[in-house]
Scaffold this active site. Structure first.
Site, short mmCIF file in Angstrom:
data_model
loop_
_atom_site.label_atom_id
_atom_site.label_comp_id
_atom_site.label_asym_id
_atom_site.label_seq_id
_atom_site.Cartn_x
_atom_site.Cartn_y
_atom_site.Cartn_z
N LYS A 22 46.78 31.35 22.80
CA LYS A 22 47.20 30.45 23.89
C LYS A 22 46.10 30.31 24.94
O LYS A 22 45.75 29.20 25.34
CB LYS A 22 48.46 31.02 24.55
CG LYS A 22 48.81 30.36 25.88
CD LYS A 22 50.05 30.93 26.52
CE LYS A 22 49.86 32.19 27.33
NZ LYS A 22 49.36 32.02 28.70
N CYS A 124 52.92 33.27 41.67
CA CYS A 124 53.82 33.36 40.53
C CYS A 124 54.37 34.77 40.45
O CYS A 124 54.07 35.61 41.30
CB CYS A 124 53.11 32.95 39.24
SG CYS A 124 52.02 34.19 38.63
N ASP A 312 47.33 41.64 30.11
CA ASP A 312 48.37 40.92 29.37
C ASP A 312 49.08 41.78 28.34
O ASP A 312 49.99 41.30 27.65
CB ASP A 312 47.78 39.68 28.69
CG ASP A 312 47.40 38.60 29.69
OD1 ASP A 312 47.88 38.68 30.83
OD2 ASP A 312 46.63 37.70 29.33
N ARG A 404 56.86 30.15 26.16
CA ARG A 404 55.57 29.65 26.69
C ARG A 404 54.40 30.22 25.91
O ARG A 404 53.36 29.59 25.80
CB ARG A 404 55.42 30.04 28.17
CG ARG A 404 56.41 29.35 29.07
CD ARG A 404 56.08 29.69 30.50
NE ARG A 404 54.64 29.59 30.70
CZ ARG A 404 53.96 30.16 31.68
NH1 ARG A 404 54.60 30.86 32.58
NH2 ARG A 404 52.66 30.01 31.78
N1 EPU Z 1 41.48 35.62 41.55
C1 EPU Z 1 41.14 35.34 42.85
N2 EPU Z 1 40.66 34.10 43.15
C2 EPU Z 1 40.49 33.13 42.20
C3 EPU Z 1 40.82 33.42 40.87
C4 EPU Z 1 41.32 34.68 40.58
O1 EPU Z 1 41.28 36.19 43.73
O2 EPU Z 1 40.04 32.03 42.54
C5 EPU Z 1 42.01 36.95 41.21
C6 EPU Z 1 43.45 36.87 40.68
O3 EPU Z 1 44.40 36.80 41.72
C7 EPU Z 1 43.55 38.12 39.86
C8 EPU Z 1 42.13 38.27 39.29
O4 EPU Z 1 41.28 37.47 40.11
O5 EPU Z 1 43.84 39.21 40.67
C9 EPU Z 1 41.98 37.81 37.85
O6 EPU Z 1 42.52 36.51 37.68
P1 EPU Z 1 41.94 35.46 36.63
O7 EPU Z 1 41.40 34.29 37.37
O8 EPU Z 1 41.05 36.17 35.69
O9 EPU Z 1 43.28 35.03 35.88
P2 EPU Z 1 43.63 33.59 35.32
O10 EPU Z 1 42.44 32.90 34.84
O11 EPU Z 1 44.53 32.90 36.30
C10 EPU Z 1 43.95 34.37 32.86
C11 EPU Z 1 45.04 34.35 31.84
C12 EPU Z 1 46.12 35.33 32.23
C13 EPU Z 1 45.50 36.72 32.32
C14 EPU Z 1 44.32 36.71 33.30
C15 EPU Z 1 43.57 38.02 33.37
C16 EPU Z 1 44.94 32.08 31.03
C17 EPU Z 1 45.57 30.74 30.93
N3 EPU Z 1 45.58 32.99 31.75
O12 EPU Z 1 44.55 33.99 34.09
O13 EPU Z 1 47.10 35.30 31.21
O14 EPU Z 1 46.45 37.65 32.74
O15 EPU Z 1 43.39 35.68 32.92
O16 EPU Z 1 43.09 38.38 32.12
O17 EPU Z 1 43.89 32.32 30.43
C18 EPU Z 1 49.25 35.47 30.27
O18 EPU Z 1 48.80 34.95 29.24
O19 EPU Z 1 50.39 36.00 30.32
C19 EPU Z 1 48.43 35.46 31.48
C20 EPU Z 1 48.95 35.64 32.70
#
Ligand code: EPU
Length: 425
Positions: A22, A124, A312, A404
Site C-alpha cells: 500500500k 489522526c 506499522d 484501507r
Molecule cells: N513529521 C513531522 N513533520 C512532517 C512530516 C512528518 O513532524 O512534515 C513527523 C510525524 O508526525 C511522525 C514522523 O515525522 O512523528 C514520521 O512521519 P512520516 O512523515 O514518516 O509518516 P508518513 O509519511 O505520514 C508513512 C506511512 C505510515 C507510516 C509512517 C512511518 C504512507 C502512506 N504512510 O506516513 O503508514 O506509519 O510513514 O513509517 O506511507 C500505515 O500504513 O498504517 C501508516 C500509518
C-alpha cells in the site's frame, strides 16, 4: 457497519499470498502526475486507500485503466495512468480527510503544473502528523505557499529550483513529496537524512525508469538532478512488508506454520531478527518465506525509521507478545499516540502497562474473546491477531480501517485455517 467475527485457537497453516505494498502504491500512483505519458503499475493491491487515491487522481485529470494481466496474483491489478492535462489543481477536503497520503499529490502537481491547492490533512488517531517538513522543503525549492481556509495553496513561477534540504526528523512522506518535486526542478536537489524505507526506494526506482536522475537510492542522502520532462514507464510494486510481517506474527501467535508467497525478507530484517530472538523460525525458500513457531519467548522492540523496527508493526507485535512466555517491552518512538489498541487488548485479558512511550507486556495470560473496536489500520490487525488466539468469540467493529490497508484479509486468513468471517451490516 460490517464487523469481523473470529473463533480463536486454530493454528494458521498453508500459503498466504502477499499483496503489493500500500505505502509504495500510493506515492507511485501520484508519480503519474509528473508526466503526460503513460505509467503502468503492476501488482496494485485491492484496497480502499487505493480507491480513494484513484478518485482524487481522476478529478485532477489522471486517466486510469485496468489492463488484463494473466500473470497477476488473485486480487492484484495492473493499471495504466496517464495525465495528458490538468483538470483541477485542487485536492478537496472530502477526499484528503479520508486518507492523509493524499498530500503526496502536492509535490508532483506543483513541479509539473506550477500550482496546487491541497486540503491540509488534520490530525489522526495515531498522532498530530504535521506536514511542515513537506512545506518547508518546497519553499526552499522556490515555491510560494500560504495556508488559506484549511488549504495549502502553493504556486511556483516557472520551474522549481534545486535546493539542499536537511530533514530534522526522518519523514517518509516528505522525502517522497520532495523527491517527486525535485525530478522536474531546475538544478540539483540534495535530500539529507532522507527516509530509506523500501517504499521510498521503490518510488525512486520507478521515477528513474521514468527518466529521473536520482543517485544515492536506498541511502539517507538522495541527490536528484532535475530534468525537463519525465516519460512513461512500467513498474512492478514491491510486496507489502507490513502485511507479510503482520501475517508472520499471526502465524507465530497461533503457533502455526505458513508460507508467505511473494514476501521479500530483504525488506523485513528488523522484524525477522526480533521474532527470531523470540523463537519464531524463518526460512526463505523458492516458493516464499516459510514461518513457523512452536514456542515463543518475550522480546523487546523499539520502533525506528527503516532499517529499524517499523511503527506499522508495533501494534501487531504487542498482540503477539501477549502470547509469549515472559515479559516484553515495546517502545513507540515515531508517533505520540499509537497505543490505542492497548485498552482493547486489555479487554481481552492482556496484561499491558503503559509507561509513557513504552508498553510492558506480561505474556502468558490466556486471551479471552470479547467485542472490541478497531481504532486505526494497524490496531485493527493487532485485534485480529488477538482474536485468532483468544478462547471463544471475538467480534471486531469499525473494520473499515482494515479495508484501507489489508486486501481480502478475511478470505486469505480463512484459507489458512482461521475461523474468521465478515458479518455484513
Ligand atoms: N513529521 C513531522 N513533520 C512532517 C512530516 C512528518 O513532524 O512534515 C513527523 C510525524 O508526525 C511522525 C514522523 O515525522 O512523528 C514520521 O512521519 P512520516 O512523515 O514518516 O509518516 P508518513 O509519511 O505520514 C508513512 C506511512 C505510515 C507510516 C509512517 C512511518 C504512507 C502512506 N504512510 O506516513 O503508514 O506509519 O510513514 O513509517 O506511507 C500505515 O500504513 O498504517 C501508516 C500509518
Amino acid at each position: 457497519m460490517d464487523r469481523i467475527a473470529i473463533h480463536g485457537g486454530k493454528p494458521l497453516n498453508g500459503r498466504f499470498q502477499v499483496s503489493g505494498a500500500k505505502n509504495a502504491a500510493l506515492p507511485l500512483m501520484c508519480a503519474a502526475l509528473l508526466t503526460e505519458e503513460t505509467l503502468v503499475l503492476h501488482n496494485l493491491p485491492g484496497l480502499e486507500d487505493i480507491k480513494t487515491l484513484s478518485q482524487l487522481l481522476a478529478q485532477h485529470g489522471v486517466i486510469q485503466k485496468d489492463l488484463p494481466d494473466q500473470a497477476e496474483a488473485e486480487g492484484a491489478r495492473t493499471v495504466s495512468l496517464a495525465t495528458p492535462r490538468l483538470h483541477s489543481a485542487t485536492a478537496p477536503y472530502d477526499l484528503v480527510r479520508k486518507m492523509r497520503a493524499s498530500v503526496l499529490v502536492l509535490g508532483p502537481l506543483l513541479s509539473r503544473f506550477g500550482q496546487a491547492r491541497v486540503s491540509l490533512p488534520g490530525g489522526c488517531a495515531i498522532g498530530a502528523r504535521p506536514v511542515d517538513l513537506h512545506l518547508k522543503g518546497l519553499r526552499q525549492m522556490g515555491a510560494e505557499i500560504s495556508l488559506e481556509e484549511g488549504y495549502i495553496v502553493a504556486a511556483s513561477k516557472g520551474r522549481l529550483k534545486g535546493a539542499d534540504i536537511t530533514f530534522p526528523v526522518v519523514s517518509v512522506g516528505a522525502t517522497e513529496n520532495l523527491m517527486c518535486a525535485a525530478t522536474l526542478a531546475r538544478g540539483t536537489t540534495r535530500l539529507l537524512n532522507a527516509a530509506q524505507e523500501p517504499e521510498v526506494t521503490d518510488l525512486a526506482n520507478c521515477l528513474t525508469a521514468m527518466g529521473a536522475r536520482i543517485s544515492g537510492i536506498g541511502t539517507a542522502n538522495l541527490v536528484i538532478e532535475g530534468v525537463e520532462a519525465l516519460h512513461g514507464a512500467s513498474h512492478r510494486i514491491i510486496p507489502d512488508r507490513i502485511e507479510a510481517a503482520s501475517v508472520a506474527m499471526a502465524c507465530a501467535a497461533t503457533r502455526g506454520r505458513i508460507c508467505l508467497a511473494g514476501a521479500d525478507p530483504a525488506h523485513m530484517g528488523a522484524v525477522i531478527d526480533t521474532l527470531e530472538s523470540a523463537g519464531v523460525r524463518f526460512e526463505a525458500q523458492p516458493d516464499g518465506l516459510h514461518v513457523s513457531c512452536a514456542h515463543l519467548a518475550g522480546a523487546d522492540a523499539m520502533t525506528e525509521p527503516y532499517p529499524g523496527f517499523p511503527t506499522d508493526i508495533q501494534a501487531q507485535m504487542m498482540a503477539l507478545m501477549t502470547t509469549a512466555e515472559g515479559a516484553s517491552m515495546i517502545t513507540e518512538s515515531i508517533f505520540e499516540n499509537r497505543f490505542m489498541h492497548v485498552p482493547e487488548l486489555r479487554r481481552m485479558g492482556a496484561a499491558i502497562t503503559l509507561h509513557g512511550r513504552s508498553a510492558m507486556i506480561r505474556g502468558g495470560n490466556p486471551l479471552k474473546g470479547a467485542p472490541v473496536m478497531a481504532t486505526d489500520l494497524r490496531a485493527s490487525m493487532s485485534l485480529i491477531i488477538a482474536g485468532l488466539v483468544a478462547e471463544g468469540e471475538t467480534v471486531i467493529s469499525r473494520i473499515y480501517h482494515l479495508d484501507r490497508g489489508y486486501a481480502r484479509l478475511v478470505e486469505k486468513l480463512a484459507a489458512c485455517g482461521a475461523d474468521i468471517r465478515r458479518l455484513k451490516d
